[in-house]
Design an enzyme around this catalytic site. Structure first.
Site, short mmCIF file in Angstrom:
data_model
loop_
_atom_site.label_atom_id
_atom_site.label_comp_id
_atom_site.label_asym_id
_atom_site.label_seq_id
_atom_site.Cartn_x
_atom_site.Cartn_y
_atom_site.Cartn_z
N ASP A 69 0.85 -1.20 0.00
CA ASP A 69 0.00 0.00 0.00
C ASP A 69 0.88 1.25 0.00
O ASP A 69 2.06 1.19 0.37
CB ASP A 69 -0.94 0.01 1.21
CG ASP A 69 -0.19 0.04 2.54
OD1 ASP A 69 0.76 -0.76 2.71
OD2 ASP A 69 -0.53 0.86 3.42
N GLU A 125 0.31 -0.89 5.96
CA GLU A 125 1.39 -0.36 6.80
C GLU A 125 1.31 1.16 6.93
O GLU A 125 1.60 1.71 8.00
CB GLU A 125 2.74 -0.76 6.21
CG GLU A 125 3.94 -0.49 7.13
CD GLU A 125 4.48 0.93 7.03
OE1 GLU A 125 5.21 1.36 7.96
OE2 GLU A 125 4.18 1.63 6.04
#
Length: 377
Positions: A69, A125
């Site tokens: 991500d 994250e």
């Protein structure tokens, strides 16, 4: 590697869009399947897609840890197109950390015996790993090493020390009243939140490297109403566990200054510190291997930002971070990767994996089979 990085970068994956993260996971899975010859596990937690490869029948001993991500919103490719020019690769999320994901997969592909290796690529994250923390800790449990593919520090330094992070939200409940007719009947939550901000800021200890920073502040509804509610978000960064606990106690001890006002504190510790001792042995091994491979002298760095390596270090797992791309500009317009360093750092990562799986310590000696068995037991 450049082609694979381009493939990942061109699949936009902002953390907040779970469908986009799912599409990105499929792109990462395809690259990994081609390089490693096996499908990953697809693990969906709270709508977020994570990928994991595990090799061998026994428990994992080495974990490669990364995320796919990014902080970049949809449409960023239009304003920050992917490019490779004059030895520099650019594109949203290239440095943090799609290049690192590609490096992990390519490094693993060169390891002749992957028995005991695990690769985890998470999808949240950048927002604090709310759905993946348990998965990270499960994957790291019992490992001899966790290698984190976050981007390097300045000049390619490995990140051997990271601050721990805590996040809080302080909410004040007051009482509304007409600001012109009877303000004295109100309890001004705006004034109370100012009192709280001053107390919160004073919790910091600059000499210890502890920052306690009030960030997003909100109060009131209309210009002619005494605010009945207010809030402030607080970002905390610390070098060690003792400071993190001290700040946590101080935040939870906040009390109202204005009579009859209420103060509520939510949130808490997000990531423990990655203290230097967690990385020391692995960093020495990395220095030795870098010399043997002709890659030059490695430097170490202490950084204020946190990563999923904080979680593995907090478990007591030896953790070495910043093994990903060399470049700069994470989260910024000038985000970039130095192309020449990609094969060099990937070779170092592969050597680290091979040597830890073979039970080589930082002294350079490979343990005997008996010693290795004892260590595993």
């Amino acid at each position: 590697m450049l082609d694979d990085i381009e493939t990942l970068v061109r699949c936009e994956s902002p953390s907040s869009d779970h469908e986009a993260v799912s599409r990105s996971a499929e792109v990462v899975a395809e690259v990994g399947r081609r390089l490693l010859g096996v499908e990953p596990e697809r693990i969906v937690v709270a709508g977020v897609t994570h990928l994991r490869w595990r090799f061998g029948d026994g428990p994992p001993r080495v974990l490669l840890l990364g995320h796919h991500d990014t902080v970049w919103p949809h449409g960023s490719l239009e304003t920050h197109p992917f490019s490779v020019r004059d030895g520099v690769l650019r594109g949203p999320g290239c440095f943090d950390m799609k290049a690192g994901v590609v490096m992990a997969l390519h490094a693993a592909a060169t390891v002749p015996d992957r028995d005991g290796l695990s690769i985890l690529v998470t999808g949240d994250e950048e927002v604090g790993s709310p759905s993946s923390r348990a998965l990270i800790e499960e994957s790291a449990a019992g490992c001899d090493a966790a290698f984190v593919l976050e981007a390097s520090a300045d000049g390619g330094a490995l990140k051997c020390r990271r601050k721990g992070v805590s996040h809080y939200r302080v909410e004040v409940v007051g009482r509304a009243a007409h600001a012109g007719l009877e303000p004295e009947k109100g309890i001004n939550a705006g004034i109370e939140i100012v009192h709280q901000i001053l107390v919160i800021a004073a919790i910091a200890d600059p000499e210890a490297g502890t920052s306690v920073t009030p960030t997003v502040v909100s109060a009131g509804t209309t210009v002619n109403t005494v605010p009945a509610a207010a809030s402030v978000a607080v970002d905390v960064r610390v070098w060690n566990e003792a400071e993190q606990l001290r700040v946590d106690r101080a935040m939870r001890d906040l009390r109202p200054v204005l009579e009859d006002a209420e103060v509520r504190v939510t949130g808490g510790i997000n990531r423990p510190p990655l203290e230097e001792g967690s990385s020391a042995g692995l960093f020495e091994l990395a220095r030795e291997l870098s010399g043997e491979l002709g890659l030059g002298e490695l430097a170490s760095a202490s950084v204020g930002g946190a990563s999923d390596g904080n979680y593995t270090a907090g478990m007591g797992i030896p953790t070495l971070d910043g093994l990903g791309a060399v470049g700069g500009g994470a989260h910024a317009d000038h985000e970039h990767v130095v192309v020449a360093e990609l094969p060099r750092r990937t070779a170092l990562l592969a050597a680290l994996v091979e040597n830890v799986l073979a039970k080589r310590g930082p002294s350079g000696a490979t343990k005997s089979a008996g010693e290795s068995g004892a260590a595993r037991r």
